[in-house]
Design an enzyme around this catalytic site. Structure first.
Site, PDB file in Angstrom:
ATOM      1  N   SER A 145      73.651  -8.722  -5.843  1.00 49.33           N
ATOM      2  CA  SER A 145      72.546  -9.286  -5.913  1.00 49.33           C
ATOM      3  C   SER A 145      71.521  -8.044  -6.628  1.00 49.33           C
ATOM      4  O   SER A 145      71.766  -6.915  -6.558  1.00 49.33           O
ATOM      5  CB  SER A 145      71.823  -9.505  -4.371  1.00 49.33           C
ATOM      6  OG  SER A 145      70.567  -9.626  -4.367  1.00 49.33           O
ATOM      7  N   TYR A 158      72.128  -6.038   4.315  1.00 43.63           N
ATOM      8  CA  TYR A 158      72.741  -6.861   3.157  1.00 43.63           C
ATOM      9  C   TYR A 158      72.497  -6.533   1.869  1.00 43.63           C
ATOM     10  O   TYR A 158      73.444  -6.251   0.909  1.00 43.63           O
ATOM     11  CB  TYR A 158      71.847  -8.365   3.182  1.00 43.63           C
ATOM     12  CG  TYR A 158      72.029  -9.243   1.990  1.00 43.63           C
ATOM     13  CD1 TYR A 158      73.124 -10.024   2.215  1.00 43.63           C
ATOM     14  CD2 TYR A 158      71.174  -9.144   1.113  1.00 43.63           C
ATOM     15  CE1 TYR A 158      73.402 -10.671   0.909  1.00 43.63           C
ATOM     16  CE2 TYR A 158      71.333 -10.234  -0.073  1.00 43.63           C
ATOM     17  CZ  TYR A 158      72.489 -10.877  -0.164  1.00 43.63           C
ATOM     18  OH  TYR A 158      72.771 -11.872  -0.942  1.00 43.63           O
ATOM     19  N   LYS A 162      75.370  -4.865  -1.198  1.00 39.98           N
ATOM     20  CA  LYS A 162      75.490  -5.274  -2.474  1.00 39.98           C
ATOM     21  C   LYS A 162      75.445  -4.151  -3.460  1.00 39.98           C
ATOM     22  O   LYS A 162      76.024  -4.252  -4.277  1.00 39.98           O
ATOM     23  CB  LYS A 162      74.182  -6.277  -2.611  1.00 39.98           C
ATOM     24  CG  LYS A 162      74.198  -7.718  -1.863  1.00 39.98           C
ATOM     25  CD  LYS A 162      75.475  -8.534  -2.302  1.00 39.98           C
ATOM     26  CE  LYS A 162      75.499  -9.996  -2.111  1.00 39.98           C
ATOM     27  NZ  LYS A 162      76.577 -10.818  -2.672  1.00 39.98           N
TER      28      LYS A 162
END
Ligand code: NAP
Length: 255
Positions: A145, A158, A162
């Site tokens: 991401s 999160y 990534k």
């Protein structure tokens, strides 16, 4: 309309592929001739995706695979290789979860573990699992991401998971090339219209500010991630490995 047969006679495995970006990648690879194996946690979603694609005259096979369950990954390998008699050409690791929103330091250990297990560790383990079952000159893509370039609250960890995929891409690119001339790359999507990111783009008014930071001032569509992913998986990218491609309409990621 896709007019290419780049994946004729190739087998592709895409995880977390019964919805959103994963499903779009499956569609694209299959339209270009690949035999594709789809998977996700729930049998009903696997069945539904197979049916959706069948209605589009696309035939795929599917199996349940929760990527952080060792046994499920083992079943996926067996299913994809028809119990080891065939090899796989393309592996796309796409699963991610984001079970927490808030200050990064407020996260509980169980939430930390879940994020790292699904988003990062399972990507590594999938490559370990498939390593001996990939054809020479195959290709692996991790779906990361843009937030991996600047992790921060409310989804800080999160984002860190990534970021870790960027490093994993480099580390495994060396070894997989040495091992069997398999290329390893990464795609970092921007904001893409799926269920996962509805909280960002769902409210048109609230999305206005974010939209201004995207040069192509709209969220992307899943097939706009599928096409560059297919490129990286194909022989058109035969001299590209260890790279991360940002596909985010020009939103700020890195210089
Ligand atoms: P999505 O539309 O919500 O689809 C998620 C898919 O993953 C579903 O098929 C789901 O099916 C499956 N799944 C969820 N957890 C799983 C697990 N533990 N094991 C196996 N399958 C699992 O999500 P998406 O937006 O397409 O996201 C796909 C990837 O793109 C993720 O890695 C995400 O981080 C990344 N990404 C998305 C965006 C965005 O804006 N959408 C931006 C940047 C990066 P089941 O429920 O049946 O498991």
């Amino acid at each position: 309309m896709v007019n290419s047969t780049r994946f004729k006679d190739k087998t592709a495995v895409v995880t977390a592929s019964t919805d959103g970006i994963g499903l779009a990648i499956v569609r694209r690879l299959a339209q270009e001739g690949a035999s594709v194996i789809i998977s996700s946690r729930l049998q009903k979603n696997v069945d539904k995706a197979i049916e959706t694609l069948r209605d589009e005259n696309i035939s795929v096979k599917g199996i349940v695979c929760h990527v952080s369950k060792r046994e499920d990954r083992g079943n996926l390998v067996k299913f994809s290789t028809q119990n080891f008699t065939k090899k796989v050409d393309v592996l796309v690791s796409n699963a991610a979860v984001s079970p927490f929103a808030g200050a990064t330091l407020d996260m509980q250990e169980s939430q930390f573990d879940k994020i790292m297990d699904v988003n990062f560790k399972a990507s590594f383990q999938l490559v370990q699992d498939f390593k001996e079952h990939m054809n020479e000159y195959g290709s692996i893509v991790f779906i990361s991401s843009y937030v991996g370039y600047n992790p921060r609250q409310p989804i800080g960890m999160y984002g860190v998971s990534k970021t870790a995929l960027f490093g994993l891409t480099r580390a495994l690119a060396y070894e997989m090339w040495e091992n069997n001339h398999v290329r390893v790359n990464c795609v970092a999507p921007g904001i893409i219209k799926t269920r996962f990111s509805y909280v960002i783009w769902g409210d048109e008014e609230a999305f206005k500010e974010t939209r201004r930071s995207i040069i192509i001032d709209r969220p992307g569509q899943p097939d706009e991630i599928a096409a560059p992913t297919a490129f990286l998986c194909s022989s058109d990218a035969s001299y590209i490995t260890g790279e991360t491609l940002v596909v985010g309409g020009g939103l700020q990621s890195h210089l």
